[in-house]
Design an enzyme around this catalytic site. Structure first.
Site, mmCIF file in Angstrom:
data_model
loop_
_atom_site.group_PDB
_atom_site.id
_atom_site.type_symbol
_atom_site.label_atom_id
_atom_site.label_comp_id
_atom_site.label_asym_id
_atom_site.label_seq_id
_atom_site.Cartn_x
_atom_site.Cartn_y
_atom_site.Cartn_z
ATOM 1 N N LEU A 21 0.833 -1.152 -0.033
ATOM 2 C CA LEU A 21 -0.140 -0.003 0.218
ATOM 3 C C LEU A 21 0.802 1.258 0.204
ATOM 4 O O LEU A 21 0.489 2.463 -0.546
ATOM 5 C CB LEU A 21 -1.013 -0.045 1.205
ATOM 6 C CG LEU A 21 -2.149 -0.945 1.208
ATOM 7 C CD1 LEU A 21 -3.012 -0.906 2.577
ATOM 8 C CD2 LEU A 21 -3.005 -0.807 0.194
ATOM 9 N N GLY A 22 2.156 1.168 0.347
ATOM 10 C CA GLY A 22 2.962 2.285 0.692
ATOM 11 C C GLY A 22 4.304 2.191 1.377
ATOM 12 O O GLY A 22 4.435 1.072 2.020
ATOM 13 N N GLY A 25 10.454 6.021 5.008
ATOM 14 C CA GLY A 25 11.697 5.839 5.887
ATOM 15 C C GLY A 25 11.642 4.881 6.944
ATOM 16 O O GLY A 25 12.445 4.663 7.508
ATOM 17 N N ASP A 147 1.281 13.120 13.270
ATOM 18 C CA ASP A 147 1.182 12.806 11.832
ATOM 19 C C ASP A 147 -0.155 13.560 11.106
ATOM 20 O O ASP A 147 -0.603 12.799 10.313
ATOM 21 C CB ASP A 147 1.663 11.786 11.379
ATOM 22 C CG ASP A 147 2.173 11.761 9.934
ATOM 23 O OD1 ASP A 147 2.652 12.936 9.385
ATOM 24 O OD2 ASP A 147 2.668 10.519 9.460
#
Length: 480
Positions: A21-22, A25, A147
């Site tokens: 999905l992604g 880092g 975030d």
């Protein structure tokens, strides 16, 4: 970094990888099917340490377990359920509920493409009313998201309220542990969305989340990305050039986006209260009961004000006798904690006493230790505190308990303006243009800090260990 896990692979003999999905880092995120739950789709988050030293891996597992327990305790319909955590082949994994829907970044892009216009003021107000209670819930659990961005807020299919995803809390801890030199200020967040104190030195407060939420709001209103809403030279906000909202809403957004964190709203509840008290929710047929949005400032004056708004029987119940922690014990807790987390220690002590007025000495030490991200330092702090005997404890009212915490702040003081200017100048060469902000923030958090403590607190906020050591050597303490 360890290689990507191929589709079809089974992890933990249970979760079958469907697709990536992604990645970033900190590792990767996969869509997986849970073979022990009839193929239910889940999100598998993998944290891949760059440093594979066995000593660090051992600490990582301890830290990872502790932070996973924090996520496990979250129970809110607008936050994906935490399902499991485990380690396998030097990889750290978290399993969470899969949210089938679109992020608000995707929804905004779709809106601009199809309708050629961003979200309206009424739509964004309703969106804030849906998401602010989620942040209020988290912050009351002493959890900061870290975030907040449109990529991390989703609208599930066939669901009317936004869902908050991808917490930065585990990213923060893992990044701290596996940085080349352990640094409490390791940064997690998104440039453009996260405020200066978070991006520059890694400090993060509830109002840091609220700042990022404010950025999300003006992006939805303008259809412009954050970097387009700032002056490229001065970095001042220019969103007013693209957004026209009511005066009352404009004032609220400006306070959410204040550069100085002390000038922002300090809780989501404050913003909810402002939205209602200014009549911004009335035209949408939304009414929030006072008890759900009552502001909670960490000051005795505001606690007293809140009491006057409550029924008599409630006010009387808050004056019952409580455990009284003597000032010497509180002072020792703060001084010891400051060596691990810096000057914010005084804030943590007072905040803990306010939230748990009947807390015992042992429980206080445990709560304060939770603010220390490094496992070894966490244990060192606990071992350094001597718990007073029962015979040394007294009783007092809630008011006395809070008053006693104020005595902690009376420990010494730094009033030498020449010394402060000397620190400011030396800090510029070590930490760059954010030196003044770092110094002012440190003094604001602990105005009674000693010169020695100030130097250590400032050095702890310098990202590079060598520069921090050089800074300590260059500072001349008063009278020495």
């Amino acid at each position: 970094m360890l290689p990507e896990i191929n589709p079809g692979t089974f992890v933990n003999n249970r979760y079958q990888i469907q697709k990536l999905l992604g990645q970033g880092g900190f590792g990767r995120t996969y869509l997986v099917s849970d073979t022990q739950r009839f193929g239910d789709r889940c999100v598998l988050k993998e944290f891949v340490p760059a440093n594979t030293k066995e000593s660090l891996l051992c600490k990582a597992r301890e830290l990872f377990t502790r932070e996973a327990k924090v996520l496990y305790q979250i129970n809110h319909p607008q936050i994906p359920k935490f399902l499991a955590f485990f380690t396998e082949n030097e990889r750290l994994f978290i399993v969470q509920e899969y949210i089938d829907g679109q992020t608000y970044a995707e929804l905004l892009s779709k809106r601009l493409s199809q309708e050629k216009k961003p979200f309206s003021e009424v739509e964004v107000l309703r969106w804030l009313l849906d998401i602010l209670p989620v942040l209020d819930y988290l912050h009351q659990q002493n959890i900061i998201h870290r975030d907040i961005a449109l990529d991390n807020i989703m609208l599930p299919r066939n669901y009317s309220q936004p869902v908050l995803i991808d917490f930065g809390v585990v990213k923060q801890k893992v990044s701290q542990l596996f940085s080349e030199d352990f640094n409490p200020g390791s940064v997690v967040g998104k440039v453009g969305y996260s405020p200066i104190e978070q991006i520059s030195v890694g400090l993060c407060y509830p109002c840091s989340d609220l700042y990022a939420l404010g950025v999300c709001a003006v992006v939805l209103l303008s259809g412009k990305m954050p970097d387009m809403l700032r002056d490229s030279l001065t970095l001042q906000w220019q969103w007013h050039s693209y957004v026209k909202v009511s005066h009352k809403f404009n004032r609220i957004l400006e306070k959410m986006l204040a550069e100085d964190f002390r000038e922002r709203y300090q809780s989501a509840a404050e913003i909810l209260y402002e939205l209602q008290s200014n009549g911004l929710t009335g035209n949408m047929g939304i009414s929030l009961p006072y008890k759900e949005i009552q502001t909670q400032h960490n000051t005795t004056e505001n606690l007293e004000f809140a009491k006057t708004r409550q029924p008599e029987e409630v006010r009387e119940s808050q004056t019952e006798t409580l455990i009284y922690l003597n000032p010497e014990f509180l002072e020792n807790c703060q001084k010891k904690l400051a060596t691990f987390v810096g000057p914010i220690a005084s804030v943590l002590v007072k905040k803990t006493l306010l939230k748990y007025p009947q807390i015992t000495p042992q429980e206080l030490v445990e709560k304060l230790a939770e603010s220390i991200p490094h496992p070894q330092k966490y244990q060192e702090f606990k071992n350094s505190i001597k718990i007073p005997l029962k015979s040394e404890l007294k009783t007092a009212t809630f008011q006395s308990q809070i008053s006693s915490s104020k005595k902690v702040d009376s420990y010494s003081a730094t009033s030498n303006s020449e010394f402060l200017q000397h620190c400011r100048q030396e800090l510029v060469s070590s930490a760059g243009p954010f030196a003044s902000f770092i110094l002012d923030d440190t003094l604001a958090q602990n105005p009674q800090i000693t010169p020695e403590e100030l130097v250590e607190a400032l050095a702890a906020k310098i990202p590079h260990n060598q520069r921090a050591q050089e800074f300590r050597k260059r500072i001349k303490l008063p009278g020495k």
